[in-house]
Write an enzyme that holds these catalytic residues in place. Sequence first.
Site, PDB file in Angstrom:
ATOM      1  N   GLY A 199      -8.373  23.623 -17.133  1.00 34.25           N
ATOM      2  CA  GLY A 199      -8.535  24.862 -16.396  1.00 34.25           C
ATOM      3  C   GLY A 199      -7.967  24.869 -14.995  1.00 34.25           C
ATOM      4  N   ASN A 219       0.758  34.619 -20.892  1.00 36.26           N
ATOM      5  CA  ASN A 219       0.613  33.194 -21.144  1.00 36.26           C
ATOM      6  C   ASN A 219       1.466  32.419 -20.147  1.00 36.26           C
ATOM      7  OD1 ASN A 219      -0.165  30.790 -22.682  1.00 36.26           O
ATOM      8  ND2 ASN A 219       1.952  30.744 -23.377  1.00 36.26           N
ATOM      9  N   HIS A 247       3.539  28.924 -19.925  1.00 34.28           N
ATOM     10  CA  HIS A 247       4.082  27.921 -20.844  1.00 34.28           C
ATOM     11  C   HIS A 247       4.849  26.885 -20.028  1.00 34.28           C
ATOM     12  CE1 HIS A 247       5.602  26.243 -24.587  1.00 34.28           C
ATOM     13  NE2 HIS A 247       6.793  26.170 -24.007  1.00 34.28           N
ATOM     14  N   SER A 265       7.082  28.945 -17.423  1.00 40.29           N
ATOM     15  CA  SER A 265       7.357  30.369 -17.638  1.00 40.29           C
ATOM     16  C   SER A 265       6.047  31.140 -17.824  1.00 40.29           C
ATOM     17  CB  SER A 265       8.207  30.575 -18.903  1.00 40.29           C
ATOM     18  OG  SER A 265       9.385  29.798 -18.891  1.00 40.29           O
ATOM     19  N   ASP A 303       5.494  31.833 -28.199  1.00 39.04           N
ATOM     20  CA  ASP A 303       6.248  31.569 -26.961  1.00 39.04           C
ATOM     21  C   ASP A 303       7.581  32.302 -26.935  1.00 39.04           C
ATOM     22  OD1 ASP A 303       5.133  28.163 -27.303  1.00 39.04           O
ATOM     23  OD2 ASP A 303       4.150  29.862 -26.322  1.00 39.04           O
ATOM     24  N   THR A 325       2.150  22.094 -10.468  1.00 40.85           N
ATOM     25  CA  THR A 325       2.141  22.628  -9.101  1.00 40.85           C
ATOM     26  C   THR A 325       2.781  24.011  -9.050  1.00 40.85           C
ATOM     27  OG1 THR A 325       2.195  20.420  -8.131  1.00 40.85           O
ATOM     28  CG2 THR A 325       2.968  22.246  -6.752  1.00 40.85           C
TER      29      THR A 325
HETATM   30  N1  LIG Z   1       0.984  34.524 -31.408  1.00 44.25           N
HETATM   31  C1  LIG Z   1       1.016  33.768 -30.281  1.00 44.25           C
HETATM   32  N2  LIG Z   1       0.003  32.927 -30.037  1.00 44.25           N
HETATM   33  C2  LIG Z   1       0.044  32.155 -28.906  1.00 44.25           C
HETATM   34  C3  LIG Z   1       1.142  32.224 -28.025  1.00 44.25           C
HETATM   35  C4  LIG Z   1       2.188  33.150 -28.315  1.00 44.25           C
HETATM   36  O1  LIG Z   1       3.163  33.289 -27.529  1.00 44.25           O
HETATM   37  N3  LIG Z   1       2.085  33.904 -29.439  1.00 44.25           N
HETATM   38  N4  LIG Z   1       1.198  31.347 -26.920  1.00 44.25           N
HETATM   39  C5  LIG Z   1       0.368  30.154 -27.114  1.00 44.25           C
HETATM   40  C6  LIG Z   1       0.281  29.128 -26.032  1.00 44.25           C
HETATM   41  N5  LIG Z   1       1.012  27.940 -26.514  1.00 44.25           N
HETATM   42  C7  LIG Z   1       2.055  27.561 -25.700  1.00 44.25           C
HETATM   43  O2  LIG Z   1       2.262  28.110 -24.600  1.00 44.25           O
HETATM   44  C8  LIG Z   1       0.686  27.254 -27.710  1.00 44.25           C
HETATM   45  C9  LIG Z   1      -0.656  27.002 -28.010  1.00 44.25           C
HETATM   46  C10 LIG Z   1      -0.987  26.332 -29.198  1.00 44.25           C
HETATM   47  C11 LIG Z   1      -0.003  25.897 -30.080  1.00 44.25           C
HETATM   48  C12 LIG Z   1      -0.397  25.216 -31.348  1.00 44.25           C
HETATM   49  O3  LIG Z   1       0.447  24.660 -32.058  1.00 44.25           O
HETATM   50  N6  LIG Z   1      -1.715  25.252 -31.663  1.00 44.25           N
HETATM   51  C13 LIG Z   1      -2.243  24.676 -32.914  1.00 44.25           C
HETATM   52  C14 LIG Z   1      -3.420  23.770 -32.583  1.00 44.25           C
HETATM   53  C15 LIG Z   1      -3.003  22.733 -31.561  1.00 44.25           C
HETATM   54  C16 LIG Z   1      -4.229  21.998 -31.009  1.00 44.25           C
HETATM   55  O4  LIG Z   1      -5.366  22.411 -31.331  1.00 44.25           O
HETATM   56  O5  LIG Z   1      -3.994  21.048 -30.233  1.00 44.25           O
HETATM   57  C17 LIG Z   1      -2.762  25.779 -33.835  1.00 44.25           C
HETATM   58  O6  LIG Z   1      -3.162  26.865 -33.303  1.00 44.25           O
HETATM   59  O7  LIG Z   1      -2.804  25.512 -35.050  1.00 44.25           O
HETATM   60  C18 LIG Z   1       1.337  26.158 -29.776  1.00 44.25           C
HETATM   61  C19 LIG Z   1       1.688  26.819 -28.596  1.00 44.25           C
HETATM   62  C20 LIG Z   1      -1.045  30.588 -27.404  1.00 44.25           C
HETATM   63  N7  LIG Z   1      -1.004  31.299 -28.649  1.00 44.25           N
HETATM   64  N1  LIG Z   2       1.608  25.717 -25.128  1.00 44.05           N
HETATM   65  C1  LIG Z   2       0.538  25.983 -24.221  1.00 44.05           C
HETATM   66  C2  LIG Z   2       0.530  24.941 -23.125  1.00 44.05           C
HETATM   67  O1  LIG Z   2       0.940  23.811 -23.327  1.00 44.05           O
HETATM   68  N2  LIG Z   2       0.032  25.358 -21.954  1.00 44.05           N
HETATM   69  C3  LIG Z   2      -0.066  24.432 -20.849  1.00 44.05           C
HETATM   70  O2  LIG Z   2      -1.349  23.819 -20.890  1.00 44.05           O
HETATM   71  C4  LIG Z   2      -1.653  23.396 -19.552  1.00 44.05           C
HETATM   72  C5  LIG Z   2      -3.072  23.814 -19.273  1.00 44.05           C
HETATM   73  O3  LIG Z   2      -3.458  23.226 -18.059  1.00 44.05           O
HETATM   74  P1  LIG Z   2      -4.800  23.727 -17.357  1.00 44.05           P
HETATM   75  O4  LIG Z   2      -5.874  23.741 -18.423  1.00 44.05           O
HETATM   76  O5  LIG Z   2      -5.040  22.699 -16.281  1.00 44.05           O
HETATM   77  O6  LIG Z   2      -4.524  25.095 -16.817  1.00 44.05           O
HETATM   78  C6  LIG Z   2      -0.647  24.089 -18.609  1.00 44.05           C
HETATM   79  O7  LIG Z   2       0.304  23.160 -18.147  1.00 44.05           O
HETATM   80  C7  LIG Z   2       0.019  25.113 -19.503  1.00 44.05           C
HETATM   81  O8  LIG Z   2       1.374  25.364 -19.144  1.00 44.05           O
END
Ligand SMILES: Nc1nc2c(c(=O)[nH]1)N[C@@H](CN(C=O)c1ccc(C(=O)N[C@@H](CCC(=O)O)C(=O)O)cc1)CN2
Ligand SMILES: NCC(=O)N[C@@H]1O[C@H](COP(=O)([O-])[O-])[C@@H](O)[C@H]1O
Length: 245
Positions: A30, A125, A127, A154, A163, A190
Amino acid sequence: MSDYASDTLNDLTPEPTGARRVVVLISGNGSNLQALIDEQTHDRLGGEIVAVISNVADAYGLQRARDAGIDAVVLPHGEYDSREAYDGALIKVIERHEPDLVVLAGFMRILSSRFVQRFHGRMLNIHPSLLPAYRGLNTHAKALADGVAEHGCSVHFVTEELDGGPVAIQAVVNVSGDETETSLKEKVHTREHLIYPIAVKWFLEGRLRLVGETAVLDGTPLPPHGLRLSHADAAEELDEDHDDA
Ligand SMILES: Nc1nc2c(c(=O)[nH]1)N[C@@H](CN(C=O)c1ccc(C(=O)N[C@@H](CCC(=O)O)C(=O)O)cc1)CN2
Ligand SMILES: NCC(=O)N[C@@H]1O[C@H](COP(=O)([O-])[O-])[C@@H](O)[C@H]1O
């Protein structure tokens, strides 16, 4: 290819009215949530985080929310039979808080089409890559393995395509020859903590919007990589708001 420099789209999105309400979804530490809380604490977020929801019960971000007096909710995905069932329950919990904006801050679940459509145009989101490069997980390791000279983060609107949504803001970091995954992650973190509050604020102010499939800032469509903010520009953007206090 349209001319981003001069196009201005007729933006039909109604102006936000009343106090703007934000629900934040997390799965872990978080730190991005904390950056948003810190801006809210200084009355500079442009709205109020009314709830934090985690799919992981021991996510430290929940404690950050409690410490800030923000409603902290756990909704474990493992208690549901399917992604669709979970997303349906998540929609109900979110809608109880009547958000103007849903913020994914390290929320590690792929969201179903139903969920994305429900909050289309008002869900962001963060990323940890320069999208469209390195969608998905393990972005820092992949960037290092490829030997890239630049990496970053991003802020994008969330669409059904993982994404793949229109990018609003990016921050670029240089990758040094002796960079490690840990050092690179810290560099990116950061910058995340600078650009995410800016993007959220701009959305809540009505400046940043999703018009069709394009991110639009102050009525002008953004290029595919969004607005590239240097560290200094991002810090100045936040400091300027601080000066307005
Ligand atoms: N439909 C969408 N859902 C999400 C997006 C998006 O753009 N469209 N962004 C993601 C955030 N994310 C990367 O930024 C991301 C989060 C989770 C996963 C993933 O593969 N999750 C797996 C479980 C992984 C785990 O529990 O460690 C899953 O859901 O099966 C990929 C990218 C948020 N959602
Ligand atoms: N694909 C999703 C993903 O990887 N998101 C990434 O998870 C971290 C969460 O950190 P935080 O819990 O300290 O904010 C962040 O670095 C964010 O970009």
